[in-house]
Scaffold this active site. Structure first.
Site, PDB file in Angstrom:
ATOM      1  N   HIS A  34       0.678  -1.397  -0.074  1.00  0.00           N
ATOM      2  CA  HIS A  34       0.059  -0.099  -0.225  1.00  0.00           C
ATOM      3  C   HIS A  34       0.878   1.786   0.395  1.00  0.00           C
ATOM      4  CE1 HIS A  34       1.127   1.035   4.382  1.00  0.00           C
ATOM      5  NE2 HIS A  34       0.923  -0.144   4.196  1.00  0.00           N
TER       6      HIS A  34
ATOM      7  N   CYS B 179       3.871  -4.276   5.916  1.00  0.00           N
ATOM      8  CA  CYS B 179       3.197  -4.426   4.955  1.00  0.00           C
ATOM      9  C   CYS B 179       4.530  -3.820   4.702  1.00  0.00           C
ATOM     10  CB  CYS B 179       2.021  -3.211   5.744  1.00  0.00           C
ATOM     11  SG  CYS B 179       0.727  -3.776   6.101  1.00  0.00           S
TER      12      CYS B 179
END
Length: 400
Positions: free
Chosen positions: A329, A347
């Site tokens: 992301h 992440c």
């Protein structure tokens, strides 16, 4: 930053749709006055030569305690075949004059049986009949959520995956009724596992990624299959899907880069920041589960509290890799870290423009491989199937 999302898109498979010949038949043990051939249970004494099948098509759902009987009035039977795609064929016994056939195998619940009969009249003329009936639904049914969905195009890393809503005790019986074919042909294997919620799940994959352009068909012949423990299958389903381009991504934790390729040709190498010490990004191959342009990420969903807690309301260009909370992301708050230091909570973060580009390149089923990290992602954490070596994967089958 990681956040758990709902499980990937699935579809509940429907009841079987079976095309049958319209025939006149009656329920065993009931009056045969409605069989359309005339005569009662002693049908030899009246009416023209005919084959009478019991139980009857169109007579409602048949209790599993019934027996199937086939009677040649004014003649004899040559062959009788009674079967259903799920539970298979019924065995039976013949009368001395081969005018009556009676089933000996119990009927399975929730199954549609087809009866094919050949015989001959006393005059020598042929007697043929095809009939069908459906048994009552099981009181305790097991249903499989399957993925990918019918008619979709997915990446080369997408396995065929079925997760069951009830425990499957007889895994071999269920696996025998699951079939995957591919064009061009490729060998593959089923392997059982528990999903993250403890449910029985079975996945199918080839030894290596699917080839782009492969057409795949999943056949579920589970209607009437005894899954053990008094649980029966209900599904008769055919699911076709296609493999798209080979979009593969490799993230190197040491180099802090993500290299994206399509069909073997490198498109771009992006600067990224992955999980810091104690929150390392999973090592190994994950598969794209979903994509959303904006999402809220709250650390509580992945049990991160205290000084490391976060609550980010509008995280952009989110590509989910695991249900445990791994995403690729945009992370503009880490702008100085991309390509320099790993500073996330697991992440893979990158600039907003790079994240949007990555989001637009990848699709469901595309593999993303992380190298030089720790703790390889488990097979049941999303589709970590590719982290299991081929020999071990094959051993996960319930069949000899």
């Amino acid at each position: 930053m990681p956040q758990r999302l709902p499980a990937q898109s699935v579809r509940w498979a429907a009841r079987p749709l079976v095309l049958v010949s319209a025939v006149a038949v009656v329920l065993a043990g009931c009056s045969s006055g409605g069989d359309g051939d005339g005569g009662g249970s002693d049908g030899k004494k009246s009416g023209p030569p005919a084959i009478i099948v019991q139980p009857a098509d169109g007579g409602g759902k048949v209790p599993v305690g019934r027996k199937v009987t086939v009677h040649a009035r004014g003649g004899s039977l040559t062959s009788v075949e009674v079967g259903s795609p799920g539970p298979g064929k019924l065995s039976g016994t013949w009368s001395k004059d081969r005018s009556v056939w009676t089933s000996t195998t119990p009927l399975a619940p929730g199954a549609t049986y087809t009866v094919k009969v050949n015989g001959k009249a006393e005059s020598g003329s042929a007697l043929d009949k095809t009939a069908s009936f459906t048994t009552e639904a099981p009181k305790n049914a097991v249903v499989g959520e399957y993925f990918p969905d019918k008619g979709t195009t997915v990446g080369v890393g997408m396995p065929v995956s079925i997760t069951f809503n009830k425990p499957v005790q007889d895994k071999a019986a269920v696996e025998r009724k699951l079939h995957v074919t591919a064009s061009p042909a490729v060998d593959g294997a089923w392997s059982w596992m528990k999903d993250r919620n403890g449910r029985d799940r079975i996945d199918y994959r080839p030894e290596n990624y699917w080839k782009p352009g492969t057409d795949i068909t999943l056949r579920m012949d589970l209607a009437g299959v005894n899954a053990g423990g008094g649980v029966y299958g209900t599904q008769q389903r055919v699911v076709n899907f296609r493999i798209g381009d080979a979009v593969t991504s490799t993230m190197d934790v040491r180099k802090k880069t993500m290299t994206v390729a399509r069909n073997g040709k490198t498109l771009r190498t992006l600067k990224v920041s992955s999980g810091k010490k104690g929150y390392e990004t999973w090592n190994g191959t994950m598969v794209v589960l979903s994509k959303v342009p904006t999402i809220r990420m709250n650390s509580r969903t992945v049990r991160i509290f205290g000084q490391e807690a976060y609550d980010l309301g509008k995280v952009k260009w989110d590509v989910q890799l695991t249900p445990s909370g791994t995403y690729v992301h945009a992370a503009p708050w880490n702008a100085g870290k991309f390509g320099v230091v790993n500073g996330s909570h697991g992440c893979i973060g990158m600039s907003t423009s790079d994240a949007r580009w990555f989001y637009e390149q990848v699709h469901l089923g595309d593999p993303v491989t992380v190298v030089h990290s720790v703790d390889t992602v488990a097979a049941n954490n999303g589709y970590g199937d590719w982290n299991v070596d081929w020999a071990t994967w094959q051993q996960g089958s319930a069949l000899d």
